[in-house]
Design an enzyme around this catalytic site. Sequence first.
Site, PDB file in Angstrom:
ATOM      1  N   ASP A 104      -3.660  -7.481   4.428  1.00  0.00           N
ATOM      2  CA  ASP A 104      -3.156  -6.346   5.207  1.00  0.00           C
ATOM      3  C   ASP A 104      -2.629  -5.177   4.395  1.00  0.00           C
ATOM      4  O   ASP A 104      -2.055  -4.240   4.958  1.00  0.00           O
ATOM      5  CB  ASP A 104      -2.065  -6.820   6.164  1.00  0.00           C
ATOM      6  CG  ASP A 104      -0.845  -7.370   5.437  1.00  0.00           C
ATOM      7  OD1 ASP A 104      -0.984  -7.752   4.263  1.00  0.00           O
ATOM      8  OD2 ASP A 104       0.230  -7.430   6.045  1.00  0.00           O
ATOM      9  N   GLU A 105      -2.823  -5.162   3.092  1.00  0.00           N
ATOM     10  CA  GLU A 105      -2.354  -4.014   2.322  1.00  0.00           C
ATOM     11  C   GLU A 105      -3.171  -3.839   1.053  1.00  0.00           C
ATOM     12  O   GLU A 105      -3.749  -4.786   0.522  1.00  0.00           O
ATOM     13  CB  GLU A 105      -0.864  -4.129   1.985  1.00  0.00           C
ATOM     14  CG  GLU A 105      -0.490  -5.315   1.137  1.00  0.00           C
ATOM     15  CD  GLU A 105       0.986  -5.326   0.764  1.00  0.00           C
ATOM     16  OE1 GLU A 105       1.535  -4.248   0.432  1.00  0.00           O
ATOM     17  OE2 GLU A 105       1.594  -6.403   0.801  1.00  0.00           O
TER      18      GLU A 105
END
Length: 361
Positions: A104-105
């Site tokens: 997610d990043e």
Amino acid sequence: MQTDRKIIHVDMDAFYASVEQHDFPELKGKPLVVGGGQYGVVAAASYEARKYGIRSAMPGKIALEKCPHLIVVKPRFHRYKEISQQIRKIFYEFTDLVEPLSLDEAYLDVTENKKGIGSAQEIARQIRTRIFEETGLTASAGISVNKFLAKVASDYRKPNGQKTIHPTQILEFMEKLPIEKFYGIGKVTANKMHELHIFTGKELKEKSLEELIRLFGKAGNYYYNVVRGIHKSEVKPHRIQKSVAVEETFWENLLDEDAVFKQLQIISDELEARLSKKEIKGKSLTLKIKYKDFTVYTRSKTQEVYFDNAQDFYETAQNLWGLRPFDKPVRLLGLSLSNLNTQEKKQISVQLKIPFEEFMR
């Protein structure tokens, strides 16, 4: 201080929980955690759940005490990975210099970008818009001249926002920043700094390099530099690979040996699949066990010839399992292969289950 780079940190907002609320609209607006329950650990918490003080890595039992009407859902990592791949395709439309940190990043270096856009802030806006259009999810972004500042900035206007730290604003921004907001300063270190009357970047900056090294060891050099906006680490699309690992955290603890062996076979098959794609072999196999009480046990075997296939992994894992010192319910199993046959060893960490004003033109 280098000020000519343009670095973006993109961080999805409450990723796992947001995916669940997107896929199941009846969950929107409700306090929700992914993972947890009476015996598990929270993998992600929706923003509605966070209002009750619930955070990731919190024991599910405590989360339920904080919010008795909390909704607990089982992780769907295949779905999270699918969406993560969609998001990364968007990144690569703008730059090849993408360093994923997790599903997610990621960091992006857009100093030179494929679309010839001069403003890093505009690139971040376009990326966030595309992510929302294609996935229905929101992302936050931080923009600055290095990875540290971009990471700090991305957390500044969550959820669904972005923050730019312009080169002319760096020193003032860092002086006002609370010490617990510094990326790389955890709760224990923050408490120690508070005891030393260091509460903001301004007080940290007043400490000499020698004093910081005496107080915090090698990390003191890091603190001395970042509070001055200095962080030389580049966005690295290819990480150094030292091992290949597959781990799985279970929704329900494993209570007997048959269940353990069944999961070890699944993990062995997955490890073989990952190795085959990269044409990698290794001579050292490590079994990792995390018990219900969170104690961790590891045991390894190294041999002269390379481990070859899933059956090799499975049989060796069974033998290593037999060496464990005690019997307790198991919440995580993992197998990792090291001592690889690659000349330039690169690290892959695959986690199946628990366990993202114009400037600098």
